[in-house]
Scaffold this motif. Sequence first.
Motif, short mmCIF file in Angstrom:
data_model
loop_
_atom_site.label_atom_id
_atom_site.label_comp_id
_atom_site.label_asym_id
_atom_site.label_seq_id
_atom_site.Cartn_x
_atom_site.Cartn_y
_atom_site.Cartn_z
N VAL A 277 -4.86 -1.17 -2.90
CA VAL A 277 -4.10 -0.18 -3.68
C VAL A 277 -4.99 0.48 -4.72
O VAL A 277 -4.99 1.71 -4.89
N ARG A 278 -5.80 -0.31 -5.40
CA ARG A 278 -6.67 0.24 -6.45
C ARG A 278 -7.68 1.22 -5.86
O ARG A 278 -8.03 2.22 -6.51
N PRO B 50 0.82 -1.23 0.00
CA PRO B 50 0.00 0.00 0.00
C PRO B 50 0.85 1.28 0.00
O PRO B 50 0.57 2.21 -0.76
N GLU B 51 1.88 1.31 0.84
CA GLU B 51 2.74 2.50 0.87
C GLU B 51 3.68 2.51 -0.33
O GLU B 51 3.96 3.58 -0.91
N LEU B 52 4.20 1.33 -0.70
CA LEU B 52 5.15 1.25 -1.81
C LEU B 52 4.52 1.72 -3.11
O LEU B 52 5.18 2.38 -3.93
N LEU C 48 6.21 4.49 -5.50
CA LEU C 48 6.59 4.22 -6.89
C LEU C 48 5.88 5.17 -7.85
O LEU C 48 6.47 5.66 -8.82
N GLN C 49 4.61 5.45 -7.57
CA GLN C 49 3.89 6.41 -8.40
C GLN C 49 4.58 7.77 -8.35
O GLN C 49 4.72 8.45 -9.38
N ASP C 50 5.03 8.15 -7.17
CA ASP C 50 5.70 9.44 -7.03
C ASP C 50 7.03 9.48 -7.79
O ASP C 50 7.54 10.57 -8.07
#
Length: 336
Positions: free
Chosen positions: A190-191, A153-155, A159-161
């Motif tokens: 996550v979604r 969830p945090e990763l 990664l998006q950032d």
Amino acid sequence: MKIANIDLGPRPVLLAPMEDVTDIGFRLLCKRFGASMVYTEFVSAEALVRSVKATERKLAISDDERPVGIQIYGRSVDAMVEAARIVEQARPDLIDLNFGCPVKKVAGKGAGAGMLQNIPLMLEITREVVKAVSLPVTVKTRLGWDASHIIIPELAEQLQDCGISALTIHGRTRAQMYTGEADWGPIADVRRNPRIKIPIIGNGDITTPEQARRAFELYGVDAVMVGRATFGRPWIFKEIRDCLDLGPGAPPPLTNDEKIDVLLEQLRINVERIDEYRGILHTRRHLAATPVFKGIADFRPTRIAMLRAETTAGLTAIIEQARQMLARRDNTQAPQ
């Protein structure tokens, strides 16, 4: 669904990158049968930088298989950046970063899923690759290192950032390897995260059309990726697409004769595009795994002969022998 400017259509189904499996012949067949996107075998960044010929050959792609991604793995920022630049010259549609391979020879050296134990390095590699190339960059990873460290969830946000264009999540930890059942709950979390704007691709245990349909309906993913269930079964993409797009009105599945014709075509393509020796080796892996020949009585000697064949003519003859055995079995089982 779009990855950057690549339009994959509604509810896309992707072929996973797999070593010694997703060669060009297999990719072309999967694409023909409805795969929305295909990926090459994964490529070692360090081997690519060292100009290892066997690794460079994996970069060969065809316009007939587009959109196609090339996946790289490694544990060094410099090697991954240089490899990404080399890959860009092969003109794939995107570059995928492998942070999910669990096998010891990869993860045990800190690459693939080994990166789940060094998140700062994973993020640095991702940022630098995104900056180094003009192609979309995506990532494939797992839920975490083990059940005590479900970090996805945090990763996913991190990664998006870093600027990636999509994220594929395999629903297992590295510790699980390929055992147990894939857990799609964290993928769904996550979604559902309102901060996540990139496409989320779910992966793990998609072995039937119905499972693919449920993945979209229950977990809300933007796409699904199919891996091991494709071995010797490129037509699974047709089965999934028919289920998703046509439902009960879908045409009947391929006959066993038609499936065997596909396997023979795969052999032909591999021999023509690689060479006879390696083309046969690549095809034998699929022949060993295909469900077509399951249930044939006393098939073991024929299977062994199939896996030992060294010429195209010899392997073709054995496959035709298996076709006849399958026909006799089906005639015996047919209602009188």
